[in-house]
Scaffold this motif. Structure first.
Motif, PDB file in Angstrom:
ATOM      1  N   GLY A  26       0.827  -1.190   0.000  1.00 42.84           N
ATOM      2  CA  GLY A  26       0.000   0.000   0.000  1.00 42.84           C
ATOM      3  C   GLY A  26       0.862   1.240   0.000  1.00 42.84           C
ATOM      4  O   GLY A  26       2.061   1.205   0.179  1.00 42.84           O
ATOM      5  N   SER A  27       0.227   2.387  -0.143  1.00 45.77           N
ATOM      6  CA  SER A  27       0.959   3.633  -0.297  1.00 45.77           C
ATOM      7  C   SER A  27       1.715   4.022   0.953  1.00 45.77           C
ATOM      8  O   SER A  27       2.684   4.762   0.886  1.00 45.77           O
ATOM      9  CB  SER A  27      -0.017   4.751  -0.680  1.00 45.77           C
ATOM     10  OG  SER A  27      -1.022   4.896   0.307  1.00 45.77           O
ATOM     11  N   ASN A  28       1.268   3.556   2.115  1.00 42.47           N
ATOM     12  CA  ASN A  28       1.931   3.923   3.355  1.00 42.47           C
ATOM     13  C   ASN A  28       2.917   2.878   3.837  1.00 42.47           C
ATOM     14  O   ASN A  28       3.513   3.036   4.889  1.00 42.47           O
ATOM     15  CB  ASN A  28       0.875   4.163   4.455  1.00 42.47           C
ATOM     16  CG  ASN A  28      -0.008   5.354   4.139  1.00 42.47           C
ATOM     17  OD1 ASN A  28       0.460   6.344   3.590  1.00 42.47           O
ATOM     18  ND2 ASN A  28      -1.295   5.241   4.464  1.00 42.47           N
ATOM     19  N   SER A  29       3.073   1.771   3.103  1.00 38.45           N
ATOM     20  CA  SER A  29       3.985   0.718   3.533  1.00 38.45           C
ATOM     21  C   SER A  29       5.407   1.223   3.492  1.00 38.45           C
ATOM     22  O   SER A  29       5.767   2.069   2.676  1.00 38.45           O
ATOM     23  CB  SER A  29       3.839  -0.511   2.646  1.00 38.45           C
ATOM     24  OG  SER A  29       4.199  -0.207   1.324  1.00 38.45           O
ATOM     25  N   THR A  30       6.223   0.698   4.397  1.00 38.50           N
ATOM     26  CA  THR A  30       7.565   1.246   4.506  1.00 38.50           C
ATOM     27  C   THR A  30       8.555   0.214   4.992  1.00 38.50           C
ATOM     28  O   THR A  30       8.225  -0.719   5.702  1.00 38.50           O
ATOM     29  CB  THR A  30       7.570   2.447   5.476  1.00 38.50           C
ATOM     30  OG1 THR A  30       8.897   2.979   5.543  1.00 38.50           O
ATOM     31  CG2 THR A  30       7.167   2.035   6.888  1.00 38.50           C
ATOM     32  N   GLY A  31       9.790   0.403   4.548  1.00 40.03           N
ATOM     33  CA  GLY A  31      10.918  -0.319   5.112  1.00 40.03           C
ATOM     34  C   GLY A  31      11.832   0.656   5.812  1.00 40.03           C
ATOM     35  O   GLY A  31      12.848   0.296   6.377  1.00 40.03           O
ATOM     36  N   GLU A  32      11.450   1.969   5.736  1.00 42.17           N
ATOM     37  CA  GLU A  32      12.257   3.022   6.340  1.00 42.17           C
ATOM     38  C   GLU A  32      11.678   3.403   7.691  1.00 42.17           C
ATOM     39  O   GLU A  32      10.688   4.119   7.784  1.00 42.17           O
ATOM     40  CB  GLU A  32      12.295   4.243   5.407  1.00 42.17           C
ATOM     41  CG  GLU A  32      12.896   3.955   4.040  1.00 42.17           C
ATOM     42  CD  GLU A  32      14.331   3.473   4.120  1.00 42.17           C
ATOM     43  OE1 GLU A  32      15.082   3.964   4.985  1.00 42.17           O
ATOM     44  OE2 GLU A  32      14.700   2.582   3.332  1.00 42.17           O
ATOM     45  N   PHE A  33      12.271   2.886   8.741  1.00 42.88           N
ATOM     46  CA  PHE A  33      11.843   3.242  10.094  1.00 42.88           C
ATOM     47  C   PHE A  33      13.005   2.953  11.038  1.00 42.88           C
ATOM     48  O   PHE A  33      13.891   2.155  10.756  1.00 42.88           O
ATOM     49  CB  PHE A  33      10.594   2.463  10.519  1.00 42.88           C
ATOM     50  CG  PHE A  33      10.741   0.963  10.443  1.00 42.88           C
ATOM     51  CD1 PHE A  33      11.236   0.235  11.523  1.00 42.88           C
ATOM     52  CD2 PHE A  33      10.384   0.283   9.289  1.00 42.88           C
ATOM     53  CE1 PHE A  33      11.371  -1.143  11.447  1.00 42.88           C
ATOM     54  CE2 PHE A  33      10.523  -1.095   9.200  1.00 42.88           C
ATOM     55  CZ  PHE A  33      11.013  -1.809  10.284  1.00 42.88           C
ATOM     56  N   GLY A  34      12.976   3.626  12.153  1.00 42.94           N
ATOM     57  CA  GLY A  34      14.059   3.458  13.129  1.00 42.94           C
ATOM     58  C   GLY A  34      13.739   2.377  14.141  1.00 42.94           C
ATOM     59  O   GLY A  34      12.580   2.128  14.480  1.00 42.94           O
ATOM     60  N   VAL A  35      14.789   1.716  14.598  1.00 41.62           N
ATOM     61  CA  VAL A  35      14.670   0.696  15.644  1.00 41.62           C
ATOM     62  C   VAL A  35      15.622   1.066  16.780  1.00 41.62           C
ATOM     63  O   VAL A  35      16.814   1.291  16.548  1.00 41.62           O
ATOM     64  CB  VAL A  35      15.003  -0.711  15.111  1.00 41.62           C
ATOM     65  CG1 VAL A  35      14.914  -1.738  16.241  1.00 41.62           C
ATOM     66  CG2 VAL A  35      14.075  -1.092  13.969  1.00 41.62           C
ATOM     67  N   VAL A  36      15.081   1.147  17.985  1.00 41.88           N
ATOM     68  CA  VAL A  36      15.874   1.499  19.157  1.00 41.88           C
ATOM     69  C   VAL A  36      15.988   0.274  20.060  1.00 41.88           C
ATOM     70  O   VAL A  36      14.976  -0.334  20.422  1.00 41.88           O
ATOM     71  CB  VAL A  36      15.226   2.663  19.936  1.00 41.88           C
ATOM     72  CG1 VAL A  36      16.034   2.976  21.193  1.00 41.88           C
ATOM     73  CG2 VAL A  36      15.091   3.895  19.058  1.00 41.88           C
TER      74      VAL A  36
END
Length: 486
Positions: free
Chosen positions: A2-12
């Motif tokens: 979908g348009s909001n799907s992402t692989g770009e995110f931070g993990v802490v």
């Protein structure tokens, strides 16, 4: 996704621990079986995504993490191999040091919602983010809280120690340990049930015969190659994009699987091919369709589990009191695999019907799905030790158009992975194993019986073929196919 799907995110990373077995383990060496020795150092990952809506009541995240750690420590009492280390012996062969080193356990937080995870492209959304690297031990675990309140449990293990069957036994045992304990009067039954499913590390079940022997006209000399005979591939600093292997996860509906099976079984004198054989034959033809040189070779391997073939009748089993103390092969922990493969030219595969290709694969599988095949393979390794060998289909050669291995994940126990907050909304293996050989694993869907989740690690040009030639079969994984709660 979908348009909001992402692989770009931070993990802490919030905390790192090492979880050892809840009870002391007597330090000892556990040798690898001859079938273990056929595996190179490979790390296998698996991840479970939980929606968590309304499922854990008033339990805080710290209570949930503590529950996972406690149940992990309890599961490691029986599955102590996962708390050890792999070291080399004097012959250069790996051995397992069962020293209760423990499992690396990472607690993390990811600023992403479950429905926005780009699960279709796990290289960017899962790899190095939600599954951990395995640094020193046999097993590493990462539990990641998501912005939406969901949870991802990612695990990475050393394939030399365990195959998928063994890992699945452990995952189910771990989940069971986290569930509320049975009422007191049921304790005896529960203990008997737990013992029935305890792992067996009895290496004598896979001991070579005395003297070891195999049919020298057999397939082993053609199936396997000694690592010392392989030339190192030249390092290309500017690798062409088409020559890179990428991971994708697809969804296949039951109707399409059944249709492929019917086509693969056509004009076959009533002999029905399995769903896995039919799917693998279709994929084999699909990849060959993209080949320009009709003389180039295409290899297709199918992983065969030997547990149901090694009935131990030849090792003293077969009835009587002795069997009451024998561990069934179904509980054996380790690798019990063979990878027979078919090899045809691009031109031949283009001309053959789907049923003809399926017949080729069926003959490969049928030849390996026998007790004598596995006994002979064990003896073949024994007669060539300490030389290290690897199945040839793992090694794509220059004149190969493609080499692919398909492994059935239909026994992936997704429905049993309930830690007390329901079944996963989604789960998959993730196996970007390097090299130039592709890897494909079909698994059961979490949202609809009969449908498949298919993990594919293939050359980009072959994934492009999947997307362009068979989009009606291979559907990119989207939130529509997840078992999300309303």
């Amino acid at each position: 996704m979908g348009s909001n799907s992402t692989g770009e995110f931070g993990v802490v990373v919030k905390r790192k621990d090492v979880i050892a077995a809840a009870l002391p383990v007597q330090e000892h060496w556990l040798p690898m079986s001859n079938l273990d020795l056929l595996l190179p150092p490979l790390e296998v990952a698996v991840f479970f995504c939980y929606d968590m809506k309304h499922e854990h009541g008033h339990e805080t995240s710290s209570i949930l993490i503590s529950k996972l750690k406690k149940s992990l420590a309890e599961a490691l009492v029986s599955f102590y191999a996962f708390a050890g280390e792999v070291v080399q012996n004097g012959l250069g062969e790996p051995e397992l040091l069962c020293n209760n080193r423990g499992v690396d356990f990472i607690h993390a937080y990811a600023l992403v919602d479950l429905q926005d995870l780009d699960l279709h492209r796990p290289d960017t959304s899962i790899q190095a983010k939600l599954v951990p690297f395995n640094n020193q031990g046999v097993l590493s675990i990462q539990v990641t809280e998501l912005k939406c309140g969901g949870l991802v449990i990612g695990c990475t293990f050393d394939h030399r120690v365990a195959d998928a069957h063994s890992a699945n036994m452990f995952f189910v045992a771990w989940a069971n340990m986290a569930l509320p304990k049975p009422i007191p009067h049921a304790h005896a039954h529960a203990h008997a049930h737990a013992h029935a499913h305890a792992p067996s590390f009895r290496r004598s079940l896979l001991s070579p015969r005395r003297p070891p022997h195999y049919d020298h006209s057999s397939v082993f000399d053609n199936m396997y190659v000694f690592i010392s005979m392989l030339s190192a591939p030249p390092k290309d600093e500017e690798e062409e994009e088409e020559d890179r292997l990428l991971s994708r996860i697809y969804y296949i509906e039951a109707e399409e699987i059944n249709r492929l099976q019917s086509l693969a079984s056509a004009n076959n004198n009533g002999k029905r091919r399995s769903k896995l054989e039919s799917f693998s034959a279709f994929l084999w033809k699909l990849i060959a369709a993209g080949g320009d040189d009709p003389n180039k070779r295409c290899k297709m391997g199918i992983v065969v589990d030997g547990r149901e073939r090694l009935n131990n009748h030849s090792r003293g089993g077969g009835g009587g009191k002795a069997d009451a103390f024998a561990f069934p092969m179904q509980n054996y922990f380790g690798n019990v695999l063979s990878v027979p493969y078919g090899e045809e030219s691009v031109g031949e595969l283009k001309e053959m019907t789907l049923s003809e290709v399926a017949n080729v694969l069926h003959a490969c599988v049928e030849g390996a799905a026998k007790e004598e095949h596995f006994l002979g393979l064990i003896d073949w390794v024994e007669l060539h030790r300490p030389q290290k060998a690897i199945v040839k289909v793992y090694c794509k050669e220059d004149d190969d158009e493609a080499a692919v291995v398909v492994s059935s994940g239909q026994r992936f126990p997704v429905s049993k992975m309930d830690f007390g907050w329901g079944q996963p909304a989604f789960a998959s293996y993730h196996f970007p194993w390097g090299g130039q050989t592709g890897y494909v694993m079909p698994m059961p869907s979490t949202s609809k019986d009969g449908d498949w989740i298919v993990y594919m690690h293939l050359l980009k040009k072959h994934l492009d073929l999947v997307d362009s030639k068979a989009p009606h079969i291979f559907r990119p994984l989207t939130p529509t196919y997840l078992n999300l709660k309303p």
